[in-house]
Enzyme design. Structure first.
Site, PDB file in Angstrom:
ATOM      1  N   GLU A   1       0.815  -1.222   0.000  1.00  0.00           N
ATOM      2  CA  GLU A   1       0.000   0.000   0.000  1.00  0.00           C
ATOM      3  C   GLU A   1       0.849   1.274   0.000  1.00  0.00           C
ATOM      4  O   GLU A   1       0.441   2.288  -0.557  1.00  0.00           O
ATOM      5  CB  GLU A   1      -0.930   0.016   1.219  1.00  0.00           C
ATOM      6  CG  GLU A   1      -2.136  -0.868   1.082  1.00  0.00           C
ATOM      7  CD  GLU A   1      -3.019  -0.534  -0.117  1.00  0.00           C
ATOM      8  OE1 GLU A   1      -3.248   0.647  -0.407  1.00  0.00           O
ATOM      9  OE2 GLU A   1      -3.472  -1.488  -0.782  1.00  0.00           O
ATOM     10  N   GLY A   2       2.007   1.211   0.633  1.00  0.00           N
ATOM     11  CA  GLY A   2       2.896   2.377   0.649  1.00  0.00           C
ATOM     12  C   GLY A   2       3.326   2.727  -0.768  1.00  0.00           C
ATOM     13  O   GLY A   2       3.294   3.900  -1.182  1.00  0.00           O
ATOM     14  N   HIS A   3       3.711   1.694  -1.535  1.00  0.00           N
ATOM     15  CA  HIS A   3       4.101   1.932  -2.929  1.00  0.00           C
ATOM     16  C   HIS A   3       2.893   2.422  -3.747  1.00  0.00           C
ATOM     17  O   HIS A   3       3.023   3.284  -4.610  1.00  0.00           O
ATOM     18  CB  HIS A   3       4.620   0.650  -3.574  1.00  0.00           C
ATOM     19  CG  HIS A   3       5.882   0.118  -2.963  1.00  0.00           C
ATOM     20  ND1 HIS A   3       5.932  -1.067  -2.297  1.00  0.00           N
ATOM     21  CD2 HIS A   3       7.141   0.631  -2.924  1.00  0.00           C
ATOM     22  CE1 HIS A   3       7.169  -1.292  -1.880  1.00  0.00           C
ATOM     23  NE2 HIS A   3       7.924  -0.269  -2.240  1.00  0.00           N
TER      24      HIS A   3
ATOM     25  N   ASP B   1      10.992   5.987   4.719  1.00  0.00           N
ATOM     26  CA  ASP B   1      12.461   6.027   4.694  1.00  0.00           C
ATOM     27  C   ASP B   1      12.864   7.496   4.708  1.00  0.00           C
ATOM     28  O   ASP B   1      13.347   8.033   3.708  1.00  0.00           O
ATOM     29  CB  ASP B   1      12.995   5.319   3.448  1.00  0.00           C
ATOM     30  CG  ASP B   1      12.659   3.845   3.457  1.00  0.00           C
ATOM     31  OD1 ASP B   1      13.136   3.136   4.348  1.00  0.00           O
ATOM     32  OD2 ASP B   1      11.882   3.409   2.585  1.00  0.00           O
TER      33      ASP B   1
ATOM     34  N   VAL C   1       2.239   5.286   4.932  1.00  0.00           N
ATOM     35  CA  VAL C   1       0.934   4.604   4.943  1.00  0.00           C
ATOM     36  C   VAL C   1       1.016   3.492   5.988  1.00  0.00           C
ATOM     37  O   VAL C   1       1.961   2.697   5.981  1.00  0.00           O
ATOM     38  CB  VAL C   1       0.590   4.011   3.560  1.00  0.00           C
ATOM     39  CG1 VAL C   1      -0.791   3.377   3.581  1.00  0.00           C
ATOM     40  CG2 VAL C   1       0.678   5.079   2.477  1.00  0.00           C
TER      41      VAL C   1
ATOM     42  N   TYR D   1       3.471   0.085   6.507  1.00  0.00           N
ATOM     43  CA  TYR D   1       3.684  -0.900   5.438  1.00  0.00           C
ATOM     44  C   TYR D   1       5.167  -0.961   5.085  1.00  0.00           C
ATOM     45  O   TYR D   1       5.840   0.064   4.975  1.00  0.00           O
ATOM     46  CB  TYR D   1       2.884  -0.534   4.189  1.00  0.00           C
ATOM     47  CG  TYR D   1       1.440  -0.954   4.264  1.00  0.00           C
ATOM     48  CD1 TYR D   1       1.065  -2.273   4.020  1.00  0.00           C
ATOM     49  CD2 TYR D   1       0.451  -0.037   4.587  1.00  0.00           C
ATOM     50  CE1 TYR D   1      -0.276  -2.662   4.106  1.00  0.00           C
ATOM     51  CE2 TYR D   1      -0.893  -0.414   4.667  1.00  0.00           C
ATOM     52  CZ  TYR D   1      -1.235  -1.728   4.422  1.00  0.00           C
ATOM     53  OH  TYR D   1      -2.540  -2.123   4.503  1.00  0.00           O
TER      54      TYR D   1
ATOM     55  N   SER E   1       7.974  -3.889   2.852  1.00  0.00           N
ATOM     56  CA  SER E   1       8.157  -5.207   2.232  1.00  0.00           C
ATOM     57  C   SER E   1       8.726  -6.179   3.259  1.00  0.00           C
ATOM     58  O   SER E   1       8.519  -7.386   3.153  1.00  0.00           O
ATOM     59  CB  SER E   1       9.098  -5.097   1.037  1.00  0.00           C
ATOM     60  OG  SER E   1       8.607  -4.133   0.135  1.00  0.00           O
ATOM     61  N   ARG E   2       9.443  -5.655   4.235  1.00  0.00           N
ATOM     62  CA  ARG E   2      10.081  -6.529   5.238  1.00  0.00           C
ATOM     63  C   ARG E   2       9.103  -7.054   6.282  1.00  0.00           C
ATOM     64  O   ARG E   2       9.475  -7.918   7.070  1.00  0.00           O
ATOM     65  CB  ARG E   2      11.237  -5.791   5.915  1.00  0.00           C
ATOM     66  CG  ARG E   2      12.429  -5.597   4.988  1.00  0.00           C
ATOM     67  CD  ARG E   2      13.632  -5.026   5.717  1.00  0.00           C
ATOM     68  NE  ARG E   2      14.840  -5.124   4.940  1.00  0.00           N
ATOM     69  CZ  ARG E   2      15.384  -4.125   4.216  1.00  0.00           C
ATOM     70  NH1 ARG E   2      14.792  -2.945   4.181  1.00  0.00           N
ATOM     71  NH2 ARG E   2      16.493  -4.321   3.533  1.00  0.00           N
TER      72      ARG E   2
HETATM   73  O1  PAF Z   1      13.399   2.731  -0.977  1.00  0.00           O
HETATM   74  C1  PAF Z   1      13.740   1.806  -1.733  1.00  0.00           C
HETATM   75  O2  PAF Z   1      12.964   0.903  -2.050  1.00  0.00           O
HETATM   76  C2  PAF Z   1      15.158   1.788  -2.276  1.00  0.00           C
HETATM   77  O3  PAF Z   1      16.063   2.239  -1.333  1.00  0.00           O
HETATM   78  C3  PAF Z   1      15.311   2.534  -3.615  1.00  0.00           C
HETATM   79  C4  PAF Z   1      15.012   4.014  -3.464  1.00  0.00           C
HETATM   80  C5  PAF Z   1      14.370   1.939  -4.650  1.00  0.00           C
HETATM   81  C6  PAF Z   1      16.738   2.390  -4.133  1.00  0.00           C
HETATM   82  O4  PAF Z   1      17.087   1.059  -4.327  1.00  0.00           O
END
Ligand code: PAF
Length: 282
Positions: A36-38, A151, A177, A185, A187-188
């Site tokens: 969801e964050g993406h 991040d 998110v 959210y 991936s880890r």
């Molecule tokens: O945030 C991420 O998923 C990664 O650090 C990025 C910005 C795609 C660079 O590999």
């Protein structure tokens, strides 16, 4: 389905024609396993641009020895389906040799921000991030690029890199998110068992606790950080806290907390290392 490119040359040729037509390009760099964050990044990119490009590349140069490069979750089919649902035009999913051919030499070396917080625990991480992001910017040449505030340090470093290296792209920050119960959210999160996930919620709850202290008038950063540590530590499956820091919006440590400051944490829960942050309200 979005168009899938694996070769830099093919993507460049395609985008060149779109640029000539005057189309604006929005770019969402990712390491895949989209959540969801993406989706929030992609949706904003979709609203603000003619063409949306998503890159999916698990970048080896930003992982240190003993980190989770090998086991980082990967599922291109699933990611393509997410991109289709979100109306992405182009997915760029190169392999490692395409991005770092044999004999590859050059690295981007970020400033002092790369050595604190995450950088202190993951030496070289942000040089790896900056290197791949600059390469991706040169390949895609987007008008805008979207980065999540999850991040936060990465976002700030990319802003510096873009300014310092005069890269003609607008960096668009996108708020964190969270799942319904507050877990950010990531991936880890797939590394967490249900019990570990329950403990990971301590991170969000500790932000609420800190926020409550601040609303009640507490301004001493040390006392707030101590309360956060104590609260997180008492949860099972928490293997350790790498840092709890309170900074201004540019990641400068604070002693007295004000509106707009950031609380940043990195916590090891089970086999996962989770980072999260919170924007202070007063
Ligand atoms: O945030 C991420 O998923 C990664 O650090 C990025 C910005 C795609 C660079 O590999």
């Amino acid at each position: 389905m979005p168009l899938l490119f694996k070769k830099i040359k093919d993507l460049r040729n395609f985008l060149k024609s779109k640029k000539c037509e005057g189309k604006e390009i929005g770019f969402v760099p990712t390491m895949g396993y989209l959540h969801e964050g993406h989706r929030a990044l992609i949706r904003l990119a979709r609203m603000q641009n003619d063409i949306v490009v998503v890159s999916i590349f698990v970048n080896p140069t930003q992982f240190g020895e003993g980190e989770d490069y090998e086991r980082y979750p990967r599922d291109l089919e699933r990611d393509l389906a997410v991109c289709e649902e979100e109306g992405v035009d182009i997915v760029f999913a190169p392999d490692v040799k395409e991005m770092y051919p044999k004999g590859y030499r050059t690295k981007v070396c970020v400033g002092e921000l790369g050595n604190v917080l995450e950088g202190a625990f993951r030496p070289g991480h942000f040089n790896g991030v900056a290197t791949v992001v600059v390469k991706l910017f040169n390949i895609v040449q987007p008008d805008r690029a979207y980065f999540g505030e999850k991040d936060y340090q990465q976002l700030k470093i990319i802003e510096e890199v873009v300014e310092d290296l005069n890269i003609p792209v607008e960096i668009v920050p996108v708020p964190i998110v969270r799942e319904k119960d507050g877990l950010a959210y990531s991936s880890r999160n797939v590394y967490l068992s249900p019990e570990e996930r329950e403990s990971a919620l301590a991170i969000y709850k500790s932000f609420l606790l800190a926020q409550k202290m601040i609303k009640a008038g507490e301004r001493d950063a040390n006392r707030i950080k101590e309360a956060i540590r104590k609260f997180i530590e008492k949860h099972p499956h928490v293997k350790g806290i790498d840092y709890v820091e309170i900074t201004d919006e540019n990641l400068k440590p604070k002693e007295t907390v004000e509106k707009g400051d950031r609380i940043l944490v990195a916590v090891r829960v089970g086999n996962a290392r989770l980072i999260d942050n919170w924007k202070v309200e007063v």
